[in-house]
Design an enzyme around this catalytic site. Structure first.
Site, PDB file in Angstrom:
ATOM      1  N   CYS A   2      -5.355   8.920 -16.758  1.00 14.89           N
ATOM      2  CA  CYS A   2      -5.555  10.372 -16.865  1.00 14.89           C
ATOM      3  C   CYS A   2      -6.724  10.727 -17.780  1.00 14.89           C
ATOM      4  O   CYS A   2      -6.652  10.536 -18.998  1.00 14.89           O
ATOM      5  CB  CYS A   2      -4.257  11.024 -17.351  1.00 14.89           C
ATOM      6  SG  CYS A   2      -4.422  12.759 -17.803  1.00 14.89           S
ATOM      7  N   CYS A  21      -5.955  13.415 -20.470  1.00 21.73           N
ATOM      8  CA  CYS A  21      -5.096  12.836 -21.526  1.00 21.73           C
ATOM      9  C   CYS A  21      -5.959  12.117 -22.558  1.00 21.73           C
ATOM     10  O   CYS A  21      -5.757  12.268 -23.777  1.00 21.73           O
ATOM     11  CB  CYS A  21      -4.095  11.837 -20.921  1.00 21.73           C
ATOM     12  SG  CYS A  21      -2.990  12.526 -19.677  1.00 21.73           S
TER      13      CYS A  21
END
Length: 433
Positions: free
Chosen positions: A52, A55
């Protein structure tokens, strides 16, 4: 001079200690909840995945900031949850985690107090965290309303407030409250455009087999809905079958009733949704696991694992892995994971989950066989070697397990995973004496 140097070291150490971001706990989710309960704090969950981008951006630009670390150290017990590994998949389902990063704030019992998500500025992130604290002190927060639910579940005003608070904090799993409201409410006529708008606004609470489905079936083709329902609402309605199927699974887990899943699959198919037998089977497996129905889980999952290895073309995926390694070496910037690596990881996770329910000698033999087959996919891969050593130590030849773990230690680098393997080896040797 030595005193000055020592003082400088102490100052640097102090600055380093106070200059850190969020201190994430290394223990389990349950341990974090217990720490929060003991310390009268909230649990902060950073739900992420290794692939991600947002993230990583948040981890490198916001979560590592000293001001964040200081505040979170004072008010929260923080834990990172990879939604694809370990406890992650179960918590992903439990809390309805969809987009990541997802930031959850829970009380010591695991009940959601507040949530928000996505990449954002430091100021925006801190604003969300402070609001979570503020919400936890609200006498009408969702945790306190949940405690009042049984006594006041026939009070329309109470249920409306409860639903509004659930939406406010980002809850996605309070289907029963929503259904109860629809059953008793008298304020919104079912055939009205207000009801259509209400269902659109609360689309994350829709399930098959409930009052919402009945209202939709009776009114979606009515004259009033056709005349007054806006285009944006009709567009949302198109996705209702898929949404209701998705939400029916956690609702079934809450109610511990597998018939809800079976009915949802049947109804979704009637509504024209393509739901394969494999997808239905996955719902059942997850249901049996989350409700701890071990015997049912083992029966269906054991057959699934056997079928996987029966159909596995070992030579083909090993050759594919060799090609993937060549590409990685030639183009280091490319993030390529071979099928052999992916299969090894997923089977190791699946088998370790199966181990939770093993209580018969025949099942232990099955686990050993599956672990060996997983190891054989890539026998020189550190993770495969370590996994098979663990299973061997659990159900097989302990001496062989120690020898394989020692081999894994030789391959391991000096990182957190490598240290974990060395600690496990020391523990094995100690127990063997």
């Amino acid at each position: 001079m030595k005193k000055v140097f020592l003082l400088g070291c102490i100052v640097c150490l102090s600055l380093w200690t106070w200059g850190q971001g969020i201190d994430f706990q290394k223990g389990s989710f349950q341990e974090a909840l217990q720490q929060a309960k003991t310390g009268n704090k909230l649990v902060f969950v950073d739900a992420f995945a290794t692939w991600c981008g947002p993230c990583k951006k948040m981890a490198e630009t916001v979560l590592n900031q000293p001001v964040v670390g200081d505040y979170f150290g004072e008010y929260f017990i923080s834990i990172k949850i990879d939604i694809e590994k370990g406890e992650g998949p179960i918590l992903k389902e439990k809390y309805g985690i969809e987009g990541i990063p997802d930031y959850l704030f829970l009380d010591g019992d695991g009940k959601l107090v507040y949530r928000f998500g996505g990449a954002m500025s430091l100021d925006k992130f801190m604003e969300g965290a402070k609001y979570a604290i503020e919400t936890s002190h609200d006498e009408n927060n969702v945790v306190r309303l949940a405690m009042r639910y049984e006594q006041e579940k026939n009070d329309e005003a109470f249920l409306k407030l409860y639903l509004e608070k659930l939406i406010e904090v980002g809850s996605r799993d309070s289907y029963e409250v929503f259904e109860q409201y629809l059953k008793i409410q008298k304020s919104i006529r079912p055939s009205s455009k207000e009801m259509a708008e209400f269902l659109k606004d609360y689309k994350d609470f829709l399930v098959y087999g409930g009052e919402a489905e009945r209202i939709i079936q009776e009114n979606e083709k009515s004259e009033e809905w056709r005349l007054y329902v806006r285009k944006d609402i009709r567009e949302v309605f198109q996705f209702f079958p898929r949404l209701m199927l998705m939400h029916s699974y956690p609702y079934a887990v809450q109610k511990k009733d597998i018939r809800i899943i079976e009915n949802a699959v049947a109804r979704a198919r009637e509504d024209g949704l393509s739901v394969s037998e494999g997808e239905k089977e996955d719902y059942l497996i997850r249901f049996y696991d989350e409700t701890r129905m071990g015997e049912e889980y083992k029966e269906i999952m054991g057959n699934k694992i056997d079928l996987f290895f029966k159909n596995l073309d070992l030579k083909k995926i090993q050759n594919g892995h060799i090609e993937a390694v060549k590409i990685r070496e030639a183009e280091p910037h490319r993030k390529i994971i071979s099928s052999a690596e992916s299969y090894s990881r997923s089977m190791a996770t699946t088998i370790m989950n199966y181990v939770k329910y093993v209580n018969k000698d025949a099942e232990k033999k099955d686990v050993l066989r599956w672990a060996k087959q997983t190891y054989d996919i890539l026998p020189n891969r550190l993770e495969n070697m370590n996994f098979y050593a663990d299973i061997l130590y659990l159900y097989g030849d302990k001496q062989e397990a120690i020898a394989l773990k020692e081999k894994a230690c030789q391959l391991a680098v000096d990182d957190e995973f490598g240290q974990k393997i060395r600690n496990e080896l020391d523990k094995m040797k100690l127990e063997k004496k």
